[in-house]
Design a protein around this motif. Structure first.
Motif, PDB file in Angstrom:
ATOM      1  N   UNK A   1       0.796  -1.093  -0.176  1.00 35.88           N
ATOM      2  CA  UNK A   1       0.019   0.026  -0.090  1.00 35.88           C
ATOM      3  C   UNK A   1       0.832   1.241  -0.046  1.00 35.88           C
ATOM      4  N   UNK A   2       0.609   2.296  -0.688  1.00 36.78           N
ATOM      5  CA  UNK A   2       1.209   3.413  -1.017  1.00 36.78           C
ATOM      6  C   UNK A   2       0.265   4.542  -0.400  1.00 36.78           C
ATOM      7  N   UNK A   3       1.365   5.512   0.280  1.00 36.97           N
ATOM      8  CA  UNK A   3       0.897   6.856   0.572  1.00 36.97           C
ATOM      9  C   UNK A   3       1.562   8.023  -0.295  1.00 36.97           C
ATOM     10  N   UNK A   4       0.923   8.614  -1.236  1.00 36.18           N
ATOM     11  CA  UNK A   4       1.775   9.454  -2.120  1.00 36.18           C
ATOM     12  C   UNK A   4       2.065  10.621  -1.286  1.00 36.18           C
ATOM     13  N   UNK A   5       3.377  11.091  -1.416  1.00 37.93           N
ATOM     14  CA  UNK A   5       4.086  12.206  -0.758  1.00 37.93           C
ATOM     15  C   UNK A   5       4.149  13.064  -1.894  1.00 37.93           C
ATOM     16  N   UNK A   6       4.568  12.825  -3.041  1.00 38.09           N
ATOM     17  CA  UNK A   6       4.453  13.852  -4.087  1.00 38.09           C
ATOM     18  C   UNK A   6       4.130  13.063  -5.594  1.00 38.09           C
ATOM     19  N   UNK A   7       3.766  13.938  -6.376  1.00 40.66           N
ATOM     20  CA  UNK A   7       3.383  13.442  -7.585  1.00 40.66           C
ATOM     21  C   UNK A   7       1.793  12.857  -7.810  1.00 40.66           C
ATOM     22  N   UNK A   8       1.795  12.133  -8.910  1.00 41.44           N
ATOM     23  CA  UNK A   8       0.188  11.824  -9.290  1.00 41.44           C
ATOM     24  C   UNK A   8       0.466  10.407  -9.877  1.00 41.44           C
ATOM     25  N   UNK A   9      -0.761   9.651  -9.865  1.00 41.69           N
ATOM     26  CA  UNK A   9      -0.854   8.382 -10.312  1.00 41.69           C
ATOM     27  C   UNK A   9      -2.378   8.422 -10.986  1.00 41.69           C
ATOM     28  N   UNK A  10      -2.540   7.148 -12.001  1.00 37.43           N
ATOM     29  CA  UNK A  10      -3.820   7.120 -12.658  1.00 37.43           C
ATOM     30  C   UNK A  10      -4.044   5.681 -12.534  1.00 37.43           C
ATOM     31  N   UNK A  11      -5.293   5.160 -12.348  1.00 39.16           N
ATOM     32  CA  UNK A  11      -5.633   3.869 -12.064  1.00 39.16           C
ATOM     33  C   UNK A  11      -6.451   3.591 -13.211  1.00 39.16           C
ATOM     34  N   UNK A  12      -6.009   2.814 -14.091  1.00 35.50           N
ATOM     35  CA  UNK A  12      -6.580   2.303 -15.388  1.00 35.50           C
ATOM     36  C   UNK A  12      -6.810   0.879 -15.614  1.00 35.50           C
TER      37      UNK A  12
END
Length: 188
Positions: A43-54
């Motif tokens: 499991x990840x906690x986003x510190x910086x940046x961005x993601x897409x779930x596709x």
């Protein structure tokens, strides 16, 4: 509706738990955090940046959601039921994530009341967002969906490519260009 860590009991403890027990990783743009069809063991906690779930079928791609700073990355069925993840999670820009093993995350969520409350509130927000998204697809024309998308993601709009915006809205890039032209024709 943006799904962030709820600002209730548990959110600061969750952040602290990730920082204390997790491992920080860096991902490049287009790098995969989790791959469709494979169980997710973290499991990840986003510190910086961005993601897409596709979701992807052949060359066609649908974007389930975007996750930015303070968002959680993972798949609950995969984490709690050890099922293959039904979508891929891909960085849309260089990103930093604090990663915990799924077992460590699950153990904390199952054993301590404060974390259980956090999980219940987080799941409630996730459910409401999913319901709203389904209703939008069934009831709103693409132009209204785009206007709603702008309201929801205005703070990161310049970080999401037009192609990804179109995939999120369920329309082609060309259709999105036409919608933008109509909307912004008189409002430069």
């Amino acid at each position: 509706m943006k799904v962030l860590l709820p600002k209730v009991f548990g959110s600061s403890e969750i952040r602290q738990f990730f920082m204390t027990h997790g491992k920080t990783i860096q991902l490049k743009k287009k790098e995969i955090f989790a791959k469709k069809g494979i169980p997710s063991y973290s499991v990840g906690l986003v510190v910086s940046g961005g993601f897409k779930l596709i979701y992807k079928h052949g060359k066609k791609e649908w974007i389930k959601s975007f996750i930015f700073e303070d968002g959680l990355l993972g798949s609950l069925p995969s984490i709690f039921e050890n099922q293959p993840i039904p979508y891929s999670i891909i960085a849309i820009e260089p990103s930093e994530v604090i990663v915990l093993t799924a077992n460590e995350f699950k153990s904390k969520m199952e054993k301590e009341n404060g974390y259980q409350n956090f999980l219940i509130q987080f799941l409630s927000k996730l459910y409401l967002k999913k319901e709203e998204r389904v209703a939008d697809f069934l009831l709103l024309e693409p132009e209204k969906r785009y206007k709603k998308f702008i309201q929801e993601y205005y703070f990161v709009l310049d970080r999401i490519s037009q192609i990804d915006q179109a995939a999120y809205l369920g329309i082609t890039n060309v259709a999105l260009s036409r919608i933008k032209k109509r909307i912004f024709l008189g409002n430069p």
